[in-house]
Scaffold this active site. Structure first.
Site, mmCIF file in Angstrom:
data_model
loop_
_atom_site.group_PDB
_atom_site.id
_atom_site.type_symbol
_atom_site.label_atom_id
_atom_site.label_comp_id
_atom_site.label_asym_id
_atom_site.label_seq_id
_atom_site.Cartn_x
_atom_site.Cartn_y
_atom_site.Cartn_z
ATOM 1 N N LYS A 54 0.837 -1.209 0.000
ATOM 2 C CA LYS A 54 0.000 0.000 0.000
ATOM 3 C C LYS A 54 0.870 1.258 0.000
ATOM 4 O O LYS A 54 0.604 2.210 -0.742
ATOM 5 C CB LYS A 54 -0.940 -0.018 1.221
ATOM 6 C CG LYS A 54 -2.043 -1.074 1.113
ATOM 7 C CD LYS A 54 -2.804 -1.303 2.419
ATOM 8 C CE LYS A 54 -3.786 -2.473 2.249
ATOM 9 N NZ LYS A 54 -4.529 -2.814 3.479
ATOM 10 N N GLN A 98 -4.452 -1.611 9.749
ATOM 11 C CA GLN A 98 -4.385 -2.935 9.119
ATOM 12 C C GLN A 98 -4.947 -4.006 10.045
ATOM 13 O O GLN A 98 -4.630 -4.045 11.237
ATOM 14 C CB GLN A 98 -2.923 -3.245 8.742
ATOM 15 C CG GLN A 98 -2.739 -4.511 7.940
ATOM 16 C CD GLN A 98 -3.395 -4.452 6.554
ATOM 17 O OE1 GLN A 98 -3.490 -3.384 5.949
ATOM 18 N NE2 GLN A 98 -3.858 -5.583 6.056
ATOM 19 N N ASP A 121 -11.075 2.787 4.621
ATOM 20 C CA ASP A 121 -11.426 1.362 4.590
ATOM 21 C C ASP A 121 -12.943 1.168 4.573
ATOM 22 O O ASP A 121 -13.414 0.057 4.298
ATOM 23 C CB ASP A 121 -10.854 0.653 5.824
ATOM 24 C CG ASP A 121 -9.589 -0.121 5.523
ATOM 25 O OD1 ASP A 121 -9.446 -0.574 4.369
ATOM 26 O OD2 ASP A 121 -8.764 -0.275 6.442
#
Ligand code: GUN
Length: 295
Positions: A54, A98, A121
């Protein structure tokens, strides 16, 4: 093999080229450079790889990334404190924590702490609720990537029967609502579903996100179906396979994603798009009506 391969790598590359232009245009117009903060707790090898990918993808398109690596034994309070700091920092437009988190930390509590405006997200309850209502600020990157993969490959969704295997907040549930929004008829299957094959054989579009290698075999799919394999399962020999028995399913279906090289690259590309959107929101260059769900 009769299926055409849905090449996530090349479609993701196309999106990354588009994002790079969007970043340059936004920066020129507003003076703001999009910035994503990634938070990694512990050193799980798969999570470390995902975060590295990422960060690298951000750099490639001109997005600034701030990488925050924290020890596995960090307390929940300390993590919440870190997230509150990122929420307040005006130079950070997007915050990604994460997953999975270590077992002593409540994922729900942490995801609720991310400011919805920075929640690239799409896991905050207000964005999940927004998806239900049809106007979220952000939708999770993997479901968005699946939708983009289908639309850019000219797969008609409207009126089709989409069957989703997996009910997670990360993939299954948001994918189901995205496809419903596109007027598919949607079935969600999960661990307690009886006779999974009965349901998967009804699917015109089959999305498998169960985390079980070989779960879907050739006898479980309909001739000509479109199959999206979201599984990422690491084998003892270091190889990676999806949830679908690729070679036998590919004999029967019309389109199929490979693992790796299917959904994975699309997830990263859509995260970049969401980060640009977060920057637009922060600098008033976007309305608050939410993402346009392609239709
Ligand atoms: N872990 C597995 N997939 C994801 C994802 O899409 N976002 C985050 N934050 N963690 C993940």
């Amino acid at each position: 093999m009769s299926a055409r391969i849905l090449d996530g790598r090349s479609i993701a590359q196309e999106i990354r080229r588009e994002v790079r232009l969007e970043v340059a245009e936004l920066t020129k117009r507003t003076g703001s450079v999009p910035c994503l903060a990634t938070v990694l707790v512990g050193n799980d090898p798969a999570s470390t790889t995902y975060v590295r990918n990422k960060v690298r993808a951000c750099e490639e398109v001109g997005i600034v990334s701030v990488r925050i690596d924290l020890p596995a034994d960090l307390s929940q309070e300390a993590l919440l404190h870190e997230i509150a700091r990122l929420n307040r920092d005006p130079s950070v437009h997007a915050v990604l924590v994460q997953l999975p988190l270590p077992p002593h930390i409540s994922e729900r509590r942490v995801l609720e702490a991310v400011l919805p405006d920075k929640d690239v997200d799409g896991f905050h309850p207000s964005n999940l609720g927004g998806l239900l209502a049809g106007s979220p600020l952000f939708v999770a990157s993997t479901p968005l990537g699946i939708l983009e993969l289908l639309t850019r490959s000219n797969v008609t969704i409207e009126g089709k029967h989409a069957v989703i295997v997996g009910w997670s907040v990360v993939v299954g549930k948001p994918t189901a609502f995205l496809l419903l929004q596109q007027q598919a008829t949607v079935t969600i299957c999960h661990i307690k579903t009886r006779d999974l094959g009965f349901h998967t054989r009804q699917a015109d579009i089959l999305v498998v996100a169960a985390g079980k290698p070989g779960l879907v075999t050739g006898s479980m799919v309909k001739e000509g179906a479109v199959v999206i394999d979201v599984g990422v399962n690491r084998l003892a020999d270091g190889g990676i396979v999806g949830d679908v028995s690729f070679s036998e399913v590919a004999e029967k279906v019309s389109l199929i994603t490979p693992v790796p090289g299917g959904v994975g690259p699309m997830t990263v590309a859509m995260l970049l798009k969401n980060t640009v959107q977060a920057c637009r929101l922060a600098c008033g260059a976007a309305g608050r009506h939410g993402v346009e769900l392609v239709r």
